[in-house]
Design a protein around this motif. Structure first.
Motif, short mmCIF file in Angstrom:
data_model
loop_
_atom_site.label_atom_id
_atom_site.label_comp_id
_atom_site.label_asym_id
_atom_site.label_seq_id
_atom_site.Cartn_x
_atom_site.Cartn_y
_atom_site.Cartn_z
N TRP A 90 -3.64 68.53 83.82
CA TRP A 90 -4.98 68.27 83.79
C TRP A 90 -5.46 69.42 82.98
N LEU B 109 -4.89 68.26 79.52
CA LEU B 109 -5.88 67.18 79.01
C LEU B 109 -7.42 67.58 78.81
N THR B 110 -7.81 68.41 79.71
CA THR B 110 -9.18 69.03 79.66
C THR B 110 -9.52 69.88 78.23
N VAL C 220 -10.79 60.41 79.75
CA VAL C 220 -9.69 60.30 80.78
C VAL C 220 -9.42 58.60 81.12
#
Length: 325
Positions: free
Chosen positions: A16, A19-20, A72
Motif C-alpha cells: 500500500w 502504491l501511494t 487505485v
C-alpha cells in the motif's frame, strides 16, 4: 501460520505504501507528462489539446483524494496509464512486451548462478584444502570485481565479434518470427548464452563465498558431530544436515535476487540490445516517460515483496524453529 500471517500483513502495508508513493511523487513534481508531450510537438497541437492529454494521463483538477481512488481503481483493473514514449499505448501493454524476455534472461541467470554457486560452496567447504576450496574463491572474487556489463562487452567482443560463435544482438534472429518451433527456440537459446554467461560469471562468486562462510560455522555444530558419531554417510551429513541449515542466508539473498529479476540486468540488456525491462526503463528515462517509469518501479516493488513472501514460506519448511514462533 501465525508467522506467515504476520508477515503477510507487513507486506500488505508495504505494498500500500509503494502504491501511494507511486501516486504522489509524479503529482508533487513540477510539470506533468501532458505538458512535456505538448512541448515536443512545438506548436503543432491546439492549446485545448493539453487538457485532453492531462485527462488521458490521469492529471485532472479533481481533489487529490478523488484522483487517488481513481488511480487505485484503475490499478486493480490492470490499467497503469498511458505511456508517453509509446503513446497512445497503455503502460501495461508496453511492460508486457519486455516482461517475458526479462523473466527468461534474468530468471535463468539467477537460477543458474544460485544453484551452481551454492553447490560449489557446499562441496568446497566439505573438502577444505582441496583445489576447489583453494583455487575457485580467488578466481571468482577476481571475476566478480569486474562490472557485469564490462564482462558482457568482453564476451560480446571475443565470442561474438571476433570468433563469431554467438550472435551480437537482440533476443532472436531478425529473419525469424516468434513461433513455438525448434528453429526459433534454438535461436533464442543461442542469443541468450552470452548475456546469461556475463551475469552468472559476475555473481557466482558471491553465492559460493556466502555458502562457504555459513557452512564453516555449521560444520562446527554439535549435531554434525553427533551425525558423524552415528556413522551416517558423508553425503547425507553434507546435504541433509550441513547444507540444509547453511542454506538459509542464501535463500534470503535468492529471494531478493528473484524479486529484482523484473528490473532486468539493465546494462547487460543494453549491451546486447535485449528487449527486456531494463531496456524499457532506459527508454522511459530518455523520453521522460513518467507513467512507464512508475509502472516498471511498481512492478519491481511488488515482485520483491512477493519474492520475500516466498522466502518466508521456504524458511518455515527449511527451519523448523520458525514453526514454533
Amino acid at each position: 501460520m501465525r508467522h506467515l500471517l504476520r508477515n503477510l500483513g507487513l507486506y500488505a502495508v508495504a505494498a500500500w505504501a509503494s502504491l501511494t508513493l507511486n501516486f504522489l511523487i509524479p503529482r508533487l513534481m513540477p510539470g506533468d507528462p501532458a505538458s512535456m508531450m505538448f512541448a515536443r510537438f512545438q506548436g503543432q497541437l491546439q492549446p485545448e489539446a493539453i487538457d485532453a492529454l492531462r485527462l488521458a494521463f490521469g492529471f485532472t483538477d479533481a481533489p487529490l483524494y478523488q484522483q487517488y481512488f481513481t488511480y487505485v481503481g484503475h490499478l486493480f483493473q490492470g490499467d497503469l496509464g498511458i505511456s508517453v514514449a509509446y503513446f497512445p499505448a497503455n503502460v501495461t501493454e508496453v511492460i508486457a512486451t519486455g516482461l517475458g524476455w526479462t523473466l527468461l534472461l534474468s530468471g535463468i541467470a539467477v537460477l543458474i548462478s544460485f544453484a551452481l554457486g551454492t553447490a560449489l560452496g557446499v562441496v568446497a567447504t566439505w573438502r577444505r584444502g582441496g583445489w576447489l576450496d583453494s583455487v575457485m574463491p580467488p578466481v571468482l572474487i577476481f571475476l566478480g570485481a569486474f562490472p557485469y556489463f564490462w564482462l558482457a562487452m568482453v564476451l560480446l567482443y571475443g565470442l561474438g565479434f571476433v570468433l563469431g560463435i554467438f550472435p551480437l544482438r537482440h533476443a532472436y534472429s531478425d529473419t525469424l518470427a516468434p513461433a513455438f518451433s525448434g528453429e526459433f527456440i534454438f535461436s533464442v537459446v543461442q542469443h541468450m548464452v552470452l548475456p546469461v554467461a556475463a551475469i552468472v560469471i559476475a555473481t557466482l562468486g558471491g553465492w559460493m563465498l556466502s555458502m562457504r562462510s555459513t557452512m564453516v560455522g555449521v560444520l562446527a555444530e554439535d549435531y554434525i558431530t553427533m551425525a558423524n558419531a552415528k556413522g551416517l554417510s558423508q553425503k547425507r551429513i553434507m546435504f541433509h544436515y550441513a547444507a540444509r541449515n547453511a542454506l538459509l542466508p542464501n535463500v534470503t539473498g535468492f529471494g531478493m535476487a528473484l524479486g529484482f529479476v523484473l528490473s532486468g540486468s539493465l546494462l547487460t540488456e543494453i549491451v546486447f540490445s535485449y528487449p527486456g525491462q531494463g531496456y524499457l526503463l532506459i527508454q522511459a528515462v530518455r523520453n521522460q516517460d513518467y507513467p512507464l517509469m512508475q509502472g516498471i518501479f511498481l512492478t519491481i516493488t511488488l515482485a520483491v515483496l512477493a519474492a520475500n513472501l516466498l522466502v518466508d514460506v521456504l524458511y518455515v519448511w527449511l527451519d523448523p524453529r520458525t514453526r514454533a514462533r
